[in-house]
Write a protein that holds these residues in place. Structure first.
Motif, PDB file in Angstrom:
ATOM      1  N   HIS A   4       0.693  -1.269  -0.077  1.00  0.00           N
ATOM      2  CA  HIS A   4      -0.048  -0.037   0.030  1.00  0.00           C
ATOM      3  C   HIS A   4       0.896   1.264  -0.130  1.00  0.00           C
ATOM      4  O   HIS A   4       0.616   2.151  -0.736  1.00  0.00           O
ATOM      5  N   ASP A   5       1.945   1.358   0.852  1.00  0.00           N
ATOM      6  CA  ASP A   5       2.845   2.543   0.890  1.00  0.00           C
ATOM      7  C   ASP A   5       3.659   2.693  -0.363  1.00  0.00           C
ATOM      8  O   ASP A   5       3.884   3.701  -0.892  1.00  0.00           O
ATOM      9  N   LEU A   6       3.849   1.273  -1.044  1.00  0.00           N
ATOM     10  CA  LEU A   6       4.761   1.537  -2.178  1.00  0.00           C
ATOM     11  C   LEU A   6       3.842   2.010  -3.420  1.00  0.00           C
ATOM     12  O   LEU A   6       4.418   2.992  -3.912  1.00  0.00           O
ATOM     13  N   LYS A   7       2.747   1.832  -3.282  1.00  0.00           N
ATOM     14  CA  LYS A   7       1.694   2.435  -4.607  1.00  0.00           C
ATOM     15  C   LYS A   7       1.443   3.734  -4.416  1.00  0.00           C
ATOM     16  O   LYS A   7       1.494   4.505  -5.217  1.00  0.00           O
ATOM     17  N   ASP A  24       1.745  -1.843 -18.623  1.00  0.00           N
ATOM     18  CA  ASP A  24       0.200  -2.156 -18.633  1.00  0.00           C
ATOM     19  C   ASP A  24      -0.032  -2.471 -17.257  1.00  0.00           C
ATOM     20  O   ASP A  24      -1.176  -2.063 -16.803  1.00  0.00           O
ATOM     21  N   ARG A  25       0.563  -3.611 -16.593  1.00  0.00           N
ATOM     22  CA  ARG A  25       0.188  -4.013 -15.182  1.00  0.00           C
ATOM     23  C   ARG A  25       0.225  -2.646 -14.349  1.00  0.00           C
ATOM     24  O   ARG A  25      -0.298  -2.758 -13.217  1.00  0.00           O
ATOM     25  N   PHE A  26       1.330  -2.148 -14.507  1.00  0.00           N
ATOM     26  CA  PHE A  26       1.644  -1.067 -13.548  1.00  0.00           C
ATOM     27  C   PHE A  26       0.470   0.173 -13.545  1.00  0.00           C
ATOM     28  O   PHE A  26       0.020   0.610 -12.487  1.00  0.00           O
ATOM     29  N   ILE A  27       0.108   0.289 -14.784  1.00  0.00           N
ATOM     30  CA  ILE A  27      -0.877   1.600 -14.733  1.00  0.00           C
ATOM     31  C   ILE A  27      -2.193   0.944 -14.095  1.00  0.00           C
ATOM     32  O   ILE A  27      -2.822   1.576 -13.384  1.00  0.00           O
ATOM     33  N   SER A  28      -2.506  -0.351 -14.571  1.00  0.00           N
ATOM     34  CA  SER A  28      -3.657  -1.039 -14.014  1.00  0.00           C
ATOM     35  C   SER A  28      -3.497  -1.179 -12.423  1.00  0.00           C
ATOM     36  O   SER A  28      -4.565  -0.935 -11.689  1.00  0.00           O
ATOM     37  N   GLU A  29      -2.602  -1.214 -11.714  1.00  0.00           N
ATOM     38  CA  GLU A  29      -2.100  -1.554 -10.277  1.00  0.00           C
ATOM     39  C   GLU A  29      -2.110  -0.149  -9.318  1.00  0.00           C
ATOM     40  O   GLU A  29      -2.397  -0.096  -8.328  1.00  0.00           O
ATOM     41  N   VAL A  30      -1.479   0.733 -10.160  1.00  0.00           N
ATOM     42  CA  VAL A  30      -1.020   1.874  -9.437  1.00  0.00           C
ATOM     43  C   VAL A  30      -1.610   3.072  -9.855  1.00  0.00           C
ATOM     44  O   VAL A  30      -2.087   4.075  -8.973  1.00  0.00           O
ATOM     45  N   LEU A  31      -1.971   3.354 -11.288  1.00  0.00           N
ATOM     46  CA  LEU A  31      -2.465   4.770 -11.581  1.00  0.00           C
ATOM     47  C   LEU A  31      -3.939   4.906 -11.999  1.00  0.00           C
ATOM     48  O   LEU A  31      -4.375   5.813 -11.987  1.00  0.00           O
ATOM     49  N   GLU A  32      -4.533   3.837 -12.367  1.00  0.00           N
ATOM     50  CA  GLU A  32      -6.045   3.779 -12.476  1.00  0.00           C
ATOM     51  C   GLU A  32      -6.876   3.494 -11.497  1.00  0.00           C
ATOM     52  O   GLU A  32      -6.338   2.661 -10.648  1.00  0.00           O
ATOM     53  N   PRO A  41       5.728 -11.251  -4.441  1.00  0.00           N
ATOM     54  CA  PRO A  41       4.982 -12.070  -5.233  1.00  0.00           C
ATOM     55  C   PRO A  41       3.489 -11.593  -5.542  1.00  0.00           C
ATOM     56  O   PRO A  41       3.119 -11.004  -5.148  1.00  0.00           O
ATOM     57  N   ASP A  42       3.368 -12.078  -6.940  1.00  0.00           N
ATOM     58  CA  ASP A  42       1.897 -11.943  -7.500  1.00  0.00           C
ATOM     59  C   ASP A  42       1.472 -10.439  -7.576  1.00  0.00           C
ATOM     60  O   ASP A  42       0.311 -10.069  -7.912  1.00  0.00           O
ATOM     61  N   LEU A  43       2.724  -9.718  -7.954  1.00  0.00           N
ATOM     62  CA  LEU A  43       2.302  -8.168  -7.880  1.00  0.00           C
ATOM     63  C   LEU A  43       3.126  -7.764  -9.217  1.00  0.00           C
ATOM     64  O   LEU A  43       4.641  -7.514  -8.999  1.00  0.00           O
ATOM     65  N   VAL A  44       2.973  -7.735 -10.506  1.00  0.00           N
ATOM     66  CA  VAL A  44       3.786  -7.355 -11.635  1.00  0.00           C
ATOM     67  C   VAL A  44       3.492  -5.938 -11.852  1.00  0.00           C
ATOM     68  O   VAL A  44       2.652  -5.306 -12.451  1.00  0.00           O
ATOM     69  N   LEU A  45       4.710  -5.243 -11.438  1.00  0.00           N
ATOM     70  CA  LEU A  45       4.625  -3.762 -11.598  1.00  0.00           C
ATOM     71  C   LEU A  45       5.745  -3.304 -12.756  1.00  0.00           C
ATOM     72  O   LEU A  45       5.800  -2.094 -13.179  1.00  0.00           O
ATOM     73  N   TRP A  46       6.390  -4.498 -13.041  1.00  0.00           N
ATOM     74  CA  TRP A  46       7.644  -4.042 -14.007  1.00  0.00           C
ATOM     75  C   TRP A  46       6.940  -3.706 -15.424  1.00  0.00           C
ATOM     76  O   TRP A  46       7.675  -3.185 -16.192  1.00  0.00           O
ATOM     77  N   ASP A  47       6.086  -4.573 -15.825  1.00  0.00           N
ATOM     78  CA  ASP A  47       5.117  -4.278 -17.224  1.00  0.00           C
ATOM     79  C   ASP A  47       4.408  -2.871 -17.042  1.00  0.00           C
ATOM     80  O   ASP A  47       3.650  -2.788 -16.258  1.00  0.00           O
TER      81      ASP A  47
END
Length: 345
Positions: free
Chosen positions: A4-7, A336-344, A328-334
């Motif tokens: 949570h803090d990382l995001k 596409d996945r970064f946008i979905s996990e962090v920005l949207e 584990p189970d958190l793909v932030l390097w890609d």
């Protein structure tokens, strides 16, 4: 650091003064060839039809590619002018052919580029979104237009467009507001794209660089890796794009770096010192290069995220504050996945 803090920290990075550096990793993620595939392609096709002197030079370079890589081989032995032209031709043919397939999908609305999604999340300063890319392809420009933004590459015109920085910038002027004796220009939201290594749509015409979006049976203005890169980088239009790229880097308040390996001396004289001076930096990549890893280890202002397999599951390796955490189970390097996990939302 908790997820949570990382995001939250990652979200805060996307603020004023951001300059984005795009390397080959982003194009590879979209399906364009990387350096390994390009090297294999060149080894298969370059020697066909070479003059004896050029063939002899290639015969010395080719065996080095398997041990030193394409760039390492070309750094050790400079190709002859004719051989360099052949390398440029075959490089451009491979990338352009693969690019056409991607463009067809984007045009048909069956595909959205990662960078299009990213641009929808970035602030749009009056001076334009600043993007520096070492790639030859046009995916950044296409992504920008698909995001509804203008694209300023300092060229003006559709057929044999000439390089004219002032006219290119002024073409985005949409209104003039006069207050007393002052005039304030209002511009369309746009992306300023600086390409110090050239572009597939750059050609020479009567000794001047021009932009033509189609395929011509003429040499394209791109700089391949190796010793000759440094000579060619100081010729037009590469020199002006390099200067503008470095100026953007020098003014940046923070960096977003996507798929870039920190192996280009044209940018490194400005980029790495700025990062080491403390400019906040977020680096997303499939795998950190040795130079990138060194920055992640030594600079507390760098957050670097690469792919990791944790406990047999795909995840992310996150460097923050000089320390590594595997998630584990958190793909932030890609992206596409970064946008979905962090920005949207």
């Amino acid at each position: 650091m908790e997820v949570h803090d990382l995001k939250l920290e990652l979200q805060r990075h996307f603020s004023d003064g951001l300059v984005t550096i795009v390397g080959s990793g982003l194009s590879c993620a979209e399906g364009l060839p990387g350096m390994t595939e390009l090297a294999s392609h060149l080894c298969a096709v370059v020697d066909d039809g070479l003059a004896p002197a050029d063939a002899d030079c290639w015969a010395m370079i080719a065996p080095l590619i398997s041990t030193k890589g394409l760039e390492g081989a070309l750094l050790e032995i400079a190709p002859t002018p004719a051989l360099e032209s052949k390398i440029v031709q075959k490089t451009a043919e491979l990338i352009a052919a693969r690019e056409r397939g991607i463009v067809h999908q984007v045009f048909a609305r069956t595909r959205t580029l990662r960078f299009t999604r990213l641009l929808g999340q970035l602030l749009k300063p009056d001076a334009g979104v600043q993007v520096v890319t070492t790639n030859y392809d046009r995916l950044v420009e296409i992504a920008a237009e698909e995001a509804g933004l203008g694209v300023d590459t300092m060229f003006v015109g559709h057929f044999a467009g000439e390089m004219n920085e002032h006219e290119s910038r002024m073409s985005f002027c949409r209104d003039v507001k006069v207050q007393r004796t002052r005039a304030q220009l209002r511009y369309r939201s746009r992306v300023n794209v600086f390409k110090p290594h050239g572009s597939l749509d750059w050609y020479h015409r009567e000794g001047k660089p021009v932009r033509y979006s189609g395929d011509l049976d003429l040499p394209r203005l791109i700089i391949t890796p190796g010793l000759n890169k440094f000579r060619n980088g100081y010729e037009s239009p590469f020199d002006r794009h390099r200067e503008k790229a470095n100026a953007a880097i020098d003014r940046a308040s923070r960096f977003l770096i996507i798929g870039y390996g920190f192996n280009d001396d044209h940018l490194e004289t400005h980029l790495t010192p700025r990062i080491r001076s403390g400019v906040p930096t977020l680096l997303l990549t499939y795998g950190l290069s040795p130079n990138a890893l060194k920055l992640a280890e030594e600079c507390s202002n760098v957050i670097a995220i690469q792919r990791a397999v944790v406990g047999g599951r795909e995840g992310s390796s996150v460097w923050a504050g000089g320390a590594e955490t595997q998630i584990p189970d958190l793909v932030l390097w890609d992206l596409d996945r970064f946008i979905s996990e962090v920005l949207e939302p």
